[in-house]
Design a protein around this motif. Structure first.
Motif, PDB file in Angstrom:
ATOM      1  N   SER A  75      19.630  17.273   2.267  1.00 34.96           N
ATOM      2  CA  SER A  75      18.898  17.073   1.010  1.00 34.96           C
ATOM      3  C   SER A  75      18.471  15.618   0.826  1.00 34.96           C
ATOM      4  O   SER A  75      17.742  15.297  -0.107  1.00 34.96           O
ATOM      5  CB  SER A  75      19.766  17.499  -0.183  1.00 34.96           C
ATOM      6  OG  SER A  75      20.972  16.740  -0.196  1.00 34.96           O
ATOM      7  N   ASN A  76      18.917  14.761   1.736  1.00 36.77           N
ATOM      8  CA  ASN A  76      18.643  13.332   1.593  1.00 36.77           C
ATOM      9  C   ASN A  76      17.584  12.864   2.585  1.00 36.77           C
ATOM     10  O   ASN A  76      17.636  11.751   3.083  1.00 36.77           O
ATOM     11  CB  ASN A  76      19.937  12.521   1.793  1.00 36.77           C
ATOM     12  CG  ASN A  76      19.769  11.070   1.374  1.00 36.77           C
ATOM     13  OD1 ASN A  76      19.057  10.766   0.418  1.00 36.77           O
ATOM     14  ND2 ASN A  76      20.412  10.174   2.103  1.00 36.77           N
ATOM     15  N   CYS A  77      16.625  13.759   2.882  1.00 38.88           N
ATOM     16  CA  CYS A  77      15.599  13.429   3.863  1.00 38.88           C
ATOM     17  C   CYS A  77      14.217  13.837   3.361  1.00 38.88           C
ATOM     18  O   CYS A  77      14.065  14.835   2.659  1.00 38.88           O
ATOM     19  CB  CYS A  77      15.872  14.141   5.186  1.00 38.88           C
ATOM     20  SG  CYS A  77      17.396  13.648   6.011  1.00 38.88           S
ATOM     21  N   GLU A  78      13.243  13.060   3.747  1.00 42.09           N
ATOM     22  CA  GLU A  78      11.842  13.413   3.519  1.00 42.09           C
ATOM     23  C   GLU A  78      11.232  13.777   4.884  1.00 42.09           C
ATOM     24  O   GLU A  78      11.306  12.982   5.823  1.00 42.09           O
ATOM     25  CB  GLU A  78      11.071  12.257   2.907  1.00 42.09           C
ATOM     26  CG  GLU A  78       9.592  12.545   2.715  1.00 42.09           C
ATOM     27  CD  GLU A  78       8.798  11.338   2.249  1.00 42.09           C
ATOM     28  OE1 GLU A  78       7.556  11.452   2.183  1.00 42.09           O
ATOM     29  OE2 GLU A  78       9.412  10.286   1.968  1.00 42.09           O
ATOM     30  N   PHE A  79      10.648  14.960   4.971  1.00 44.38           N
ATOM     31  CA  PHE A  79      10.080  15.432   6.236  1.00 44.38           C
ATOM     32  C   PHE A  79       8.566  15.292   6.215  1.00 44.38           C
ATOM     33  O   PHE A  79       7.906  15.694   5.257  1.00 44.38           O
ATOM     34  CB  PHE A  79      10.461  16.891   6.474  1.00 44.38           C
ATOM     35  CG  PHE A  79      11.896  17.085   6.869  1.00 44.38           C
ATOM     36  CD1 PHE A  79      12.252  17.248   8.204  1.00 44.38           C
ATOM     37  CD2 PHE A  79      12.900  17.105   5.906  1.00 44.38           C
ATOM     38  CE1 PHE A  79      13.577  17.433   8.569  1.00 44.38           C
ATOM     39  CE2 PHE A  79      14.227  17.284   6.261  1.00 44.38           C
ATOM     40  CZ  PHE A  79      14.565  17.438   7.594  1.00 44.38           C
ATOM     41  N   ILE A  80       8.038  14.743   7.294  1.00 48.20           N
ATOM     42  CA  ILE A  80       6.589  14.656   7.483  1.00 48.20           C
ATOM     43  C   ILE A  80       6.272  15.382   8.776  1.00 48.20           C
ATOM     44  O   ILE A  80       6.659  14.932   9.863  1.00 48.20           O
ATOM     45  CB  ILE A  80       6.087  13.194   7.542  1.00 48.20           C
ATOM     46  CG1 ILE A  80       6.471  12.447   6.264  1.00 48.20           C
ATOM     47  CG2 ILE A  80       4.583  13.151   7.760  1.00 48.20           C
ATOM     48  CD1 ILE A  80       7.757  11.679   6.352  1.00 48.20           C
ATOM     49  N   HIS A  81       5.592  16.526   8.673  1.00 47.18           N
ATOM     50  CA  HIS A  81       5.317  17.373   9.832  1.00 47.18           C
ATOM     51  C   HIS A  81       3.894  17.095  10.325  1.00 47.18           C
ATOM     52  O   HIS A  81       2.919  17.427   9.641  1.00 47.18           O
ATOM     53  CB  HIS A  81       5.472  18.844   9.460  1.00 47.18           C
ATOM     54  CG  HIS A  81       6.823  19.183   8.900  1.00 47.18           C
ATOM     55  ND1 HIS A  81       7.979  19.109   9.652  1.00 47.18           N
ATOM     56  CD2 HIS A  81       7.206  19.606   7.648  1.00 47.18           C
ATOM     57  CE1 HIS A  81       9.014  19.477   8.900  1.00 47.18           C
ATOM     58  NE2 HIS A  81       8.571  19.778   7.691  1.00 47.18           N
ATOM     59  N   LEU A  82       3.780  16.502  11.496  1.00 44.90           N
ATOM     60  CA  LEU A  82       2.479  16.105  12.022  1.00 44.90           C
ATOM     61  C   LEU A  82       1.984  16.997  13.163  1.00 44.90           C
ATOM     62  O   LEU A  82       0.871  16.795  13.658  1.00 44.90           O
ATOM     63  CB  LEU A  82       2.522  14.646  12.484  1.00 44.90           C
ATOM     64  CG  LEU A  82       2.776  13.621  11.370  1.00 44.90           C
ATOM     65  CD1 LEU A  82       2.761  12.206  11.934  1.00 44.90           C
ATOM     66  CD2 LEU A  82       1.739  13.750  10.263  1.00 44.90           C
ATOM     67  N   GLY A  83       2.781  17.966  13.588  1.00 47.53           N
ATOM     68  CA  GLY A  83       2.331  18.894  14.615  1.00 47.53           C
ATOM     69  C   GLY A  83       2.156  18.234  15.969  1.00 47.53           C
ATOM     70  O   GLY A  83       2.726  17.179  16.247  1.00 47.53           O
ATOM     71  N   LEU A  84       1.370  18.878  16.820  1.00 44.10           N
ATOM     72  CA  LEU A  84       1.213  18.403  18.196  1.00 44.10           C
ATOM     73  C   LEU A  84       0.098  17.358  18.289  1.00 44.10           C
ATOM     74  O   LEU A  84      -1.001  17.618  18.777  1.00 44.10           O
ATOM     75  CB  LEU A  84       0.895  19.581  19.125  1.00 44.10           C
ATOM     76  CG  LEU A  84       2.040  20.558  19.363  1.00 44.10           C
ATOM     77  CD1 LEU A  84       1.562  21.751  20.177  1.00 44.10           C
ATOM     78  CD2 LEU A  84       3.204  19.878  20.071  1.00 44.10           C
TER      79      LEU A  84
END
Length: 313
Positions: free
Chosen positions: A23-32
């Motif tokens: 819960s203490n993380c920010e996720f940035i999903h940038l793909g391939l």
């Protein structure tokens, strides 16, 4: 709050699994994509195989989770930051690659390439006697996840399995005999099938050279899904043309991609696939990479031991 950047082709359910790991993380999903330093300069954690030239310049980077089982270009790269933890995705690829190994062996044993050619020529022709995995002596070079998963399947099909690995403690029940690399030449003499999933390293470079071929006696089928540097292209060509190997299936070559003018393309008893047994071709592989990554994000954030941690240098 830690910033985690992902570079794998995630579905919505995969993102939820990762994001629920802490819960203490920010996720940035940038793909391939191949990112720029500007895009990831504030990262604390990277999931995916991005260039070391970028990783070494991220000031607050703490942990890199590779999406590959192999660590070439990372663990052995002097530019990889020494204060950053590194883990691989060992355990994700065993199902996919072991099935490809079996497919390659059976295709060769049952003369399937000949029948495909006959079908193309509209020719009804019996290609003669075949061989079986049942009762065969299989030499497995490397007993990581891939070697183990293949060995389990071949053992249940009635094969006798000899495994070669660095230490011989804790022999699995599906391995009939466990040896170190010191026994390689002795075991080559007995093998009906040779399967390698060995990683690329100084110790495995051209391990199967012309000297090693002198010990091959039973015209085995050869399979290589590890690294192409295990055997030189000229040595493999010789082994097939001189019937030292009765046939071969390789998913890896040296170099890669295999040059268009390589003689290997024209050898009838050789099946070549372009390093595709792993990757994301099987959905289960991606599911496993996500589970490994989620476990390691949780462990990293809680100060616990990271699974599949890799020694740097």
């Amino acid at each position: 709050m830690k910033k985690i950047y992902t570079f794998i082709p995630l579905k919505t359910e995969h993102k939820k699994i990762l994001e629920s790991s802490s819960s203490n993380c920010e996720f940035i999903h940038l793909g391939l994509i191949k990112p720029t330093l500007e895009q990831v300069k504030d990262a604390n954690v990277i999931i995916g195989n991005i260039p070391v030239d970028i990783l070494k310049n991220i000031p607050d980077l703490e942990f890199v989770q590779l999406n590959s089982a192999g660590t070439n270009g990372y663990a052995d790269n002097p530019d990889f930051p020494k204060n950053v933890a590194l883990a691989n995705a060992s355990g994700a690829y065993g199902v996919a690659i072991s099935e490809c190994i079996l497919a390659g062996i059976l295709t060769l044993m049952k003369h399937i390439p000949c029948y495909i050619k006959n079908q193309s020529n509209h020719e009804w022709k019996d290609e003669g006697s075949v061989k079986s995995i049942y009762g065969s002596n299989i030499l497995v070079l490397g007993l990581g996840d891939i070697g183990k998963e293949f060995s389990k399947r071949a053992y249940t099909m009635g094969a006798h399995i000899t495994g070669i690995k660095r230490n011989v403690k804790d022999k699995p029940e599906y391995i009939d005999k466990l040896c170190t690399m010191d026994s390689l030449y002795d075991e080559l003499e007995k093998a009906d099938i040779i399967v390698s999933s060995l990683p690329g390293s100084k110790s495995t470079y051209h391990l199967l050279d012309e000297k090693a071929l002198n010990y091959v006696k039973k015209q085995p089928i050869f399979v290589n899904v590890g690294r192409g540097t295990l055997i030189g292209s000229c040595v493999l060509e010789k082994a097939l043309k001189e019937n030292i190997f009765s046939g071969a299936y390789i998913d890896v070559t040296d170099p890669e991609p295999l040059p268009k003018d390589s003689n290997l393309w024209n050898i009838n008893n050789l099946i070549i696939t372009p390093h595709v047994t792993g990757g994301y071709h099987l959905e289960e592989t991606l599911n496993r990479i996500v589970q490994i990554s989620a476990t390691n994000i949780k462990n990293h954030c809680e100060g616990k031991e990271i699974i599949n941690r890799v020694k740097i240098g």
